[in-house]
Structures are given as C-alpha cells and as structure tokens.
Write a protein that holds these residues in place. Structure first.
Motif, PDB file in Angstrom:
ATOM      1  N   GLN A 171       0.792  -1.344   0.156  1.00 47.77           N
ATOM      2  CA  GLN A 171      -0.122   0.062  -0.164  1.00 47.77           C
ATOM      3  C   GLN A 171       0.883   1.268   0.028  1.00 47.77           C
ATOM      4  O   GLN A 171       0.630   2.290  -0.617  1.00 47.77           O
ATOM      5  CB  GLN A 171      -0.790   0.009   1.310  1.00 47.77           C
ATOM      6  N   ILE A 198       2.421   1.535  -3.470  1.00 46.25           N
ATOM      7  CA  ILE A 198       1.181   2.202  -4.548  1.00 46.25           C
ATOM      8  C   ILE A 198       1.054   3.621  -4.182  1.00 46.25           C
ATOM      9  O   ILE A 198       0.810   4.367  -5.169  1.00 46.25           O
ATOM     10  CB  ILE A 198      -0.145   1.334  -4.117  1.00 46.25           C
ATOM     11  N   ASN A 199       0.970   4.100  -2.952  1.00 45.86           N
ATOM     12  CA  ASN A 199       0.792   5.523  -2.574  1.00 45.86           C
ATOM     13  C   ASN A 199       1.809   6.302  -3.395  1.00 45.86           C
ATOM     14  O   ASN A 199       1.485   7.457  -3.768  1.00 45.86           O
ATOM     15  CB  ASN A 199       0.666   5.556  -1.163  1.00 45.86           C
ATOM     16  N   HIS A 256       1.418   6.454  -7.219  1.00 44.13           N
ATOM     17  CA  HIS A 256       0.171   7.095  -7.663  1.00 44.13           C
ATOM     18  C   HIS A 256       0.514   8.436  -7.386  1.00 44.13           C
ATOM     19  O   HIS A 256       0.126   9.297  -8.350  1.00 44.13           O
ATOM     20  CB  HIS A 256      -0.934   6.719  -6.368  1.00 44.13           C
ATOM     21  N   ASN A 257       1.096   8.928  -6.546  1.00 47.25           N
ATOM     22  CA  ASN A 257       1.420  10.328  -6.523  1.00 47.25           C
ATOM     23  C   ASN A 257       2.538  10.871  -7.507  1.00 47.25           C
ATOM     24  O   ASN A 257       2.482  11.908  -7.959  1.00 47.25           O
ATOM     25  CB  ASN A 257       2.104  10.793  -4.916  1.00 47.25           C
ATOM     26  N   VAL A 282       2.745   9.501 -10.361  1.00 42.50           N
ATOM     27  CA  VAL A 282       2.020   9.602 -11.730  1.00 42.50           C
ATOM     28  C   VAL A 282       1.077  10.814 -11.725  1.00 42.50           C
ATOM     29  O   VAL A 282       1.299  11.484 -12.775  1.00 42.50           O
ATOM     30  CB  VAL A 282       1.307   8.084 -11.887  1.00 42.50           C
ATOM     31  N   GLN A 283       0.500  11.307 -10.300  1.00 41.70           N
ATOM     32  CA  GLN A 283      -0.334  12.433 -10.584  1.00 41.70           C
ATOM     33  C   GLN A 283       0.442  13.507 -10.737  1.00 41.70           C
ATOM     34  O   GLN A 283       0.155  14.497 -11.504  1.00 41.70           O
ATOM     35  CB  GLN A 283      -1.214  12.386  -9.357  1.00 41.70           C
ATOM     36  N   GLY A 310      -2.280   9.706   1.407  1.00 38.12           N
ATOM     37  CA  GLY A 310      -1.173   8.972   0.536  1.00 38.12           C
ATOM     38  C   GLY A 310      -0.057   9.090   1.420  1.00 38.12           C
ATOM     39  O   GLY A 310       0.610   7.990   1.994  1.00 38.12           O
ATOM     40  N   TYR A 369       4.408   7.373 -18.197  1.00 37.73           N
ATOM     41  CA  TYR A 369       2.793   7.738 -17.827  1.00 37.73           C
ATOM     42  C   TYR A 369       2.419   8.989 -18.468  1.00 37.73           C
ATOM     43  O   TYR A 369       3.159   9.814 -18.708  1.00 37.73           O
ATOM     44  CB  TYR A 369       2.626   7.830 -16.367  1.00 37.73           C
TER      45      TYR A 369
END
Length: 131
Positions: free
Chosen positions: A16, A19-20, A23-24, A26-27, A80, A131
């Motif tokens: 997790q 992933i957090n 994810h950050n 990619v954003q 996150g 990405y």
C-alpha cells in the motif's frame, strides 16, 4: 527477485505504501514521464526510492506533506503520504522527500532489513514506465 534485499515489514502495508508513492508520482506528471523505482540495501536497512520528473512540490509545502489530510490537489484526500509515514514509523523506519519545482520529486522509504546489516546491493528499474 533473487539477490534483492528483503525488508522486515508487513507485506500488505508495504504494498500500500508503494502504491501510494507511485500514485502520487504519476499524478505529478500530468503530461506523462518516467517513473523510477530503486531498492537497495544500506547497512541494516532497505531503501525503496520512488522518483518522478513531475511538477515538483513547492518548498513551503514540503514540511506538511506527511501530515494527515494535507493536500494541494483539489481532488486529493491528503492521506497517501501520511499513510507512508505511519508505515515507516510503525516498522522502525523513516521516510525522506526531496523535490524541486519543475524537475520532480524523490521519496525514499527506509525500513529495517530482514537479514540485518549486509553488503550494499542495488535492484534498480529505470524508468519503471512512461505515464
């Protein structure tokens, strides 16, 4: 992977946390870009680094990014990175962040090694993907 350092941590919570971080990253790259992940043994620790070439984080915001509910995104929850920091603390580790606006961000999650101190080794994927 054979030869990769092993961490002493709850597998699901580690997953997790990673992933957090990804994810950050990619954003932070709305136009796309490389996402790099590096894992290395450092003494009795394992360092997991997630690095992007995104928009970066303003210096004034860096001191707050690990606080629960702190976010600079209109659609963000602010959970996150606080989850990542809590994971690190709960496992006797640490988390560090370095960022430069317009150049990207690097977050290093450091946790104890499952095998104690060892010689340094690096398992690197660069870039992890576009990405």
């Amino acid at each position: 992977r054979p030869g990769a350092p092993h961490a002493r941590a709850d597998r699901d919570r580690l997953f997790q946390a990673l992933i957090n971080l990804m994810h950050n990253a990619v954003q932070a790259m709305p136009g796309g870009g490389p996402l790099a992940v590096r894992v290395r043994a450092a003494g009795g620790r394992v360092e997991l680094e997630v690095r992007d070439r995104g928009v970066g984080i303003p210096e004034g915001d860096l001191r707050n990014v690990f606080e629960p509910f702190y976010t600079t995104r209109p659609d963000g929850t602010g959970l996150g990175l606080s989850i990542v920091a809590r994971f690190a603390r709960d496992h006797g580790g640490d988390v560090r962040i370095a960022s430069e606006e317009g150049r990207g961000t690097s977050v290093v999650l450091e946790i104890p090694s499952a095998h104690g101190p060892s010689r340094a080794s690096v398992e690197e994927v660069e870039p992890c993907g576009e990405y």
